[in-house]
Design an enzyme around this catalytic site. Structure first.
Site, PDB file in Angstrom:
ATOM      1  N   PRO A  22       0.830  -1.212   0.000  1.00 39.08           N
ATOM      2  CA  PRO A  22       0.000   0.000   0.000  1.00 39.08           C
ATOM      3  C   PRO A  22       0.862   1.258   0.000  1.00 39.08           C
ATOM      4  O   PRO A  22       2.050   1.210   0.328  1.00 39.08           O
ATOM      5  CB  PRO A  22      -0.807  -0.121   1.305  1.00 39.08           C
ATOM      6  CG  PRO A  22      -0.688  -1.549   1.720  1.00 39.08           C
ATOM      7  CD  PRO A  22       0.605  -2.041   1.194  1.00 39.08           C
ATOM      8  N   GLY A  81       6.775   2.380   2.823  1.00 42.27           N
ATOM      9  CA  GLY A  81       8.242   2.437   2.871  1.00 42.27           C
ATOM     10  C   GLY A  81       8.949   1.774   1.714  1.00 42.27           C
ATOM     11  O   GLY A  81      10.122   1.419   1.841  1.00 42.27           O
ATOM     12  N   ASP A  84     -21.855   6.017   7.561  1.00 38.78           N
ATOM     13  CA  ASP A  84     -22.153   4.723   8.183  1.00 38.78           C
ATOM     14  C   ASP A  84     -22.774   3.764   7.174  1.00 38.78           C
ATOM     15  O   ASP A  84     -22.396   2.589   7.090  1.00 38.78           O
ATOM     16  CB  ASP A  84     -23.124   4.911   9.361  1.00 38.78           C
ATOM     17  CG  ASP A  84     -22.562   5.840  10.429  1.00 38.78           C
ATOM     18  OD1 ASP A  84     -21.335   5.850  10.600  1.00 38.78           O
ATOM     19  OD2 ASP A  84     -23.352   6.559  11.075  1.00 38.78           O
ATOM     20  N   GLU A  93     -24.231   9.960  17.939  1.00 40.28           N
ATOM     21  CA  GLU A  93     -22.948   9.445  18.421  1.00 40.28           C
ATOM     22  C   GLU A  93     -23.140   8.591  19.676  1.00 40.28           C
ATOM     23  O   GLU A  93     -22.441   7.590  19.863  1.00 40.28           O
ATOM     24  CB  GLU A  93     -21.986  10.602  18.701  1.00 40.28           C
ATOM     25  CG  GLU A  93     -21.632  11.457  17.491  1.00 40.28           C
ATOM     26  CD  GLU A  93     -20.987  10.665  16.368  1.00 40.28           C
ATOM     27  OE1 GLU A  93     -20.375   9.611  16.651  1.00 40.28           O
ATOM     28  OE2 GLU A  93     -21.103  11.079  15.197  1.00 40.28           O
TER      29      GLU A  93
END
Length: 645
Positions: free
Chosen positions: A235, A239, A532, A458
C-alpha cells in the site's frame, strides 16, 4: 594521484576567449589599415586658408572628396601657433600622420578656392585627390550579419542539447537518453537500513541482494545466481521507496533511480530508446542497481486487442524492458528493483521468474513495527521523557510509515503552537485526532436541534458498540464539528488477521447504531448516517460477493485478485443471481438495523443519559460510559487504540 589532479586542473578553453580574440583582431585591422590611426588635429577651412597664405602648408590630400588632410612644412611645425598640431609619425600599413584635417564641404568649390589662392600667392603647394578604402573593415562588416546568425544558432543548439531550455523541446538532442539519476561513490546517500524500522522480512530479502553485490563469491561458490529483479509491492506510504533509498546508501555500487513516468514521452519510440540507454549505462558501470519507482506507469498488462493509438507507445516501452531484463542477450550483474502499489495491473510477462524473481510484500506495519517506526521518527523531536511509544503504537492501528511520520510532525507543530518546551502525550493524541478526523471547527454554526441530533447519533454508536462482544469498544466521542463531519467517535479495534461473520455483523450493527438512535428517540431519520451506510453496504457486499459468507449465495466469490478481468463488460453471474445478491445484502443490513433498534430500545434511559452528558461536555471518554453502563463484560486486557468511525 597528484599527477592526475594536476592534469585535471588545466584551464579549460572558453568560447568567450575566442570571441574576445576575434574582436581584438577586428579592431586591430581597423586601426592599422588607416581607419582610426591616421588622423590629425581638427581645424576649420578659414584657418586652413590663413595658414596657406602664410606659406605654412607643404601638402594637401583630399580624401574621397570629403575630407582634407594637411601636412605642414618643417619650419611651420616649429611655430607657436602650430603647437597643438599632430606630430608627424609613421604607422605600419597607414603611412604618415597628417598635422591637421577638416571636412571640405563641396569639393568643387574648395578646389577652385584652393587653386585661386595658390596662384595669387604664388605658392608651391602639392595637392592631390585620394580615394581610401578600408578593405578588411568592409569585408568584416559584410560578414558580421552572417556571423551573428551563426553565433545565435550555435547558442540555441547548445542550450537545447544541454536541456537548459526546459519543456518538451528542452532536450531535443537528448530525448532518447535515460533520465535516471545516478548515485555512486561520489554521491552521498545518508539513508541506511538503520533508518528503515519494521519491515523485517522485506529488509532481509533486499539486504541479501546488497550482500551479493558486495560479496558475490559467497553465493557463486555454491553455484547460486543473484536474482535479476526484486519487486516491492504494498500500500502507499509503507516504505517501498525508503527501502530503495537505503539500498542506494548501503550497496556502494552505482545506483540508477528513476520513475516509471520518466519513460513516457509524446514522441514515438522515446520510451524504448530510454530503456536501452538506461541498461547500456548500467552495464558499463556493472555491478549496478536500477530502481524504477511506480513501474505500473509502463508495466501495465498489454491489451489483447491491437488498437493503434497512445497505448502502443507504452507497450513498446514495456516490450523493450522485458527484452532488456531477460532477453537473448543477458545482463551481467545488473539488478532491477521496482516498486508499485498496483501489482494486480502489471503484465504477467513482467512478473515471471527470470525478470522479477522476487516479489517482496511491504505491508502495513503491525503494533510492534509501529513502535519501531515511532522510535525512528521521534529521534529529532524534543519529546517528553515520560512519553510511552507502546501507547502511541496502540493509538495508530492501520497507519502506514508515512502516516506515523505525519503524526510526529503534526504533534511537534501542535506543541509549538502551545509554546511548549517538549512534545507530550496529549500532543500526539491531538495529532492523531487531527489526521484521522480533520481540523476542529469550533466556530461552525450548528443549531441546538442539529446538535441534539448529533449527540444522540454518536451516543447510539457508543451504546451499541459497548453492548456487543465483537464490536470495537469506544475510546472517545465528540460532537465538536471536525473536518466534514458534525461529530466523531474513536474506537478500539482489535487487529485481526482473519475475520469471522459474527465479528463483521457486530461491527455493522454498531455502525447502524447512530441511525437507529435517531429513530428510537426522535422517530425520524436524517442524512447524517451517510458514511455509516456507505461502510455497512460495502461490508455486506464483500460478505456476499467476495468472502462467500452468505448461505443463500453459497461458497462463491466474484473477486478477481489478479486484476485481469476475463469477463469483459459483462457480469460474471446471471440476472437471477444479481437479484439474489442484492436481496441478500439488503437482508443482512436490515437484520443488523433491527438488532440495533432493539438494543437501544432496551437501553433507552441509558442512551438518553449518555447523550445529555455529551451535550453538556461535548467530549466524553470511556470513563463516562463505565459510570452509566458499568464495566464492559467482554473486555480482556485492553489496549488504548483509536480509530474514527
Amino acid at each position: 594521484m597528484s599527477n592526475n589532479k594536476n592534469i585535471n586542473k588545466k584551464p579549460k578553453v572558453s568560447s568567450y576567449w575566442i570571441y574576445a580574440l576575434v574582436l581584438v583582431i577586428f579592431l586591430s585591422i581597423n586601426i592599422f589599415s588607416g581607419g582610426l590611426g591616421s588622423t590629425g588635429a581638427q581645424m576649420t577651412p578659414q584657418e586652413f586658408f590663413e595658414y596657406l597664405e602664410d606659406g605654412d602648408i607643404e601638402k594637401i590630400q583630399i580624401v574621397n572628396n570629403l575630407e582634407a588632410k594637411v601636412y605642414l612644412t618643417n619650419d611651420a611645425e616649429q611655430k607657436e601657433v602650430h603647437k597643438n598640431a599632430k606630430s608627424p609619425q609613421l604607422l605600419p600599413m597607414s603611412g604618415q600622420t597628417p598635422n591637421y584635417q577638416f571636412e571640405i564641404g563641396d569639393a568643387t568649390l574648395f578646389q577652385e578656392k584652393l587653386e585661386k589662392t595658390i596662384k595669387e600667392e604664388e605658392l608651391e603647394v602639392d595637392y592631390s585627390f585620394v580615394t581610401e578604402q578600408n578593405v578588411w573593415g568592409d569585408f568584416l562588416l559584410t560578414l558580421l550579419p552572417f556571423a551573428l546568425i551563426i553565433a545565435v544558432w550555435i547558442f540555441i543548439m547548445r542550450r537545447m542539447s544541454s536541456g537548459a531550455g526546459g519543456g518538451a523541446g528542452g532536450q531535443i538532442f537528448n530525448i532518447g537518453k535515460s533520465k535516471a539519476k545516478l548515485f555512486d561513490e561520489n554521491t552521498e546517500v545518508k539513508t541506511s537500513f538503520k533508518d528503515v524500522a519494521g519491515l523485517e522480512g522485506a529488509k532481509e530479502e533486499i539486504q541479501e541482494i546488497v550482500d551479493f553485490l558486495k560479496n558475490p563469491d559467497k553465493y557463486t561458490a555454491l553455484g547460486g545466481k543473484i536474482p535479476k529483479g526484486a519487486l516491492l509491492v504494498g500500500p502507499p506510504g509503507t516504505g517501498k521507496t525508503l527501502l530503495a533509498r537505503a539500498v542506494a546508501g548501503e550497496a556502494k555500487v552505482p545506483f540508477f533511480s528513476l520513475s516509471g513516468s520518466d519513460f513516457v514521452e509524446m514522441f514515438v519510440g522515446v520510451g524504448a530508446s530510454r530503456v536501452r540507454d538506461l541498461f547500456k549505462q548500467a552495464k558499463e558501470k556493472s555491478p549496478s542497481i536500477i530502481f524504477i519507482d511506480e513501474i505500473d506507469a509502463i508495466g501495465r498488462a498489454r491489451g489483447k486487442n491491437n488498437f493503434s493509438g497512445s497505448n502502443d507507445e507504452r507497450e513498446n516501452t514495456l516490450n523493450q524492458l522485458l527484452t532488456e531484463m531477460d532477453g537473448f542477450g543477458t545482463n551481467a550483474n545488473v539488478i532491477v528493483v521496482a516498486a508499485t502499489n498496483r501489482a494486480d495491473v502489471l503484465d504477467k510477462a513482467l512478473m515471471r521468474a527470470g525478470r522479477f524473481d522476487r516479489q517482496i510484500f511491504v505491508d502495513l506495519p503491525d503494533i510492534r513495527e509501529r513502535k519501531e517506526i515511532f522510535e525512528v521518527h521521534l529521534r529529532p523531536l524534543k519529546k517528553d521523557p515520560n512519553l510511552d511509544t507502546d501507547f502511541l503504537a496502540k493509538q495508530t492501528p492501520g497507519f502506514s510509515g508515512a502516516d506515523i511520520a505525519n503524526v510526529c510532525n503534526e504533534a511537534a507543530l501542535i506543541a509549538a503552537r502551545s509554546n511548549k518546551k517538549s512534545v507530550g502525550k496529549q500532543d500526539f493524541l491531538d495529532a492523531v485526532d487531527r489526521i484521522v478526523g480533520g481540523l476542529e471547527k469550533k466556530n461552525k454554526i450548528v443549531t441546538p436541534e442539529e446538535k441534539k441530533a448529533v449527540a444522540y447519533h454518536e451516543a447510539g454508536h457508543a451504546t451499541v458498540s459497548w453492548m456487543l462482544e465483537h464490536a470495537a469498544p469506544l475510546v472517545k466521542v465528540t460532537i465538536v464539528p471536525r473536518g466534514r463531519s458534525l461529530g466523531a467517535a474513536w474506537y478500539l479495534p482489535e487487529e485481526r488477521l482473519i475475520v469471522r461473520p459474527e465479528q463483521m455483523l457486530d461491527e455493522m450493527c454498531a455502525a447502524l447504531g447512530g441511525r437507529a438512535a435517531e429513530k428510537v428517540i426522535f422517530d425520524k431519520i436524517s442524512t447524517g448516517a451517510l458514511s455509516d451506510l456507505e461502510k455497512v453496504t460495502k461490508q455486506a457486499r464483500a460478505m456476499v460477493t467476495v468472502y462467500g459468507l452468505s448461505d443463500k449465495v453459497g461458497n462463491l466469490t466474484y473477486y478477481d485478485s489478479s486484476g485481469q478481468n476475463e469477463f469483459g463488460f459483462s457480469k460474471p453471474y446471471s440476472e437471477q443471481t444479481a437479484e439474489l445478491i442484492d436481496r441478500e445484502i439488503s437482508d443482512i443490513i436490515e437484520a443488523q438495523y433491527q438488532r440495533a433498534l432493539k438494543i437501544l430500545q432496551d437501553n433507552k434511559d441509558k442512551l438518553t443519559e449518555l447523550a445529555e452528558v455529551l451535550l453538556e461536555k461535548e467530549v466524553i471518554f470511556k470513563d463516562n460510559l463505565e459510570k452509566i453502563f458499568g464495566k464492559r463484560p467482554f473486555d480482556t486486557e485492553e489496549s488504548d487504540v483509536s480509530e474514527e468511525e
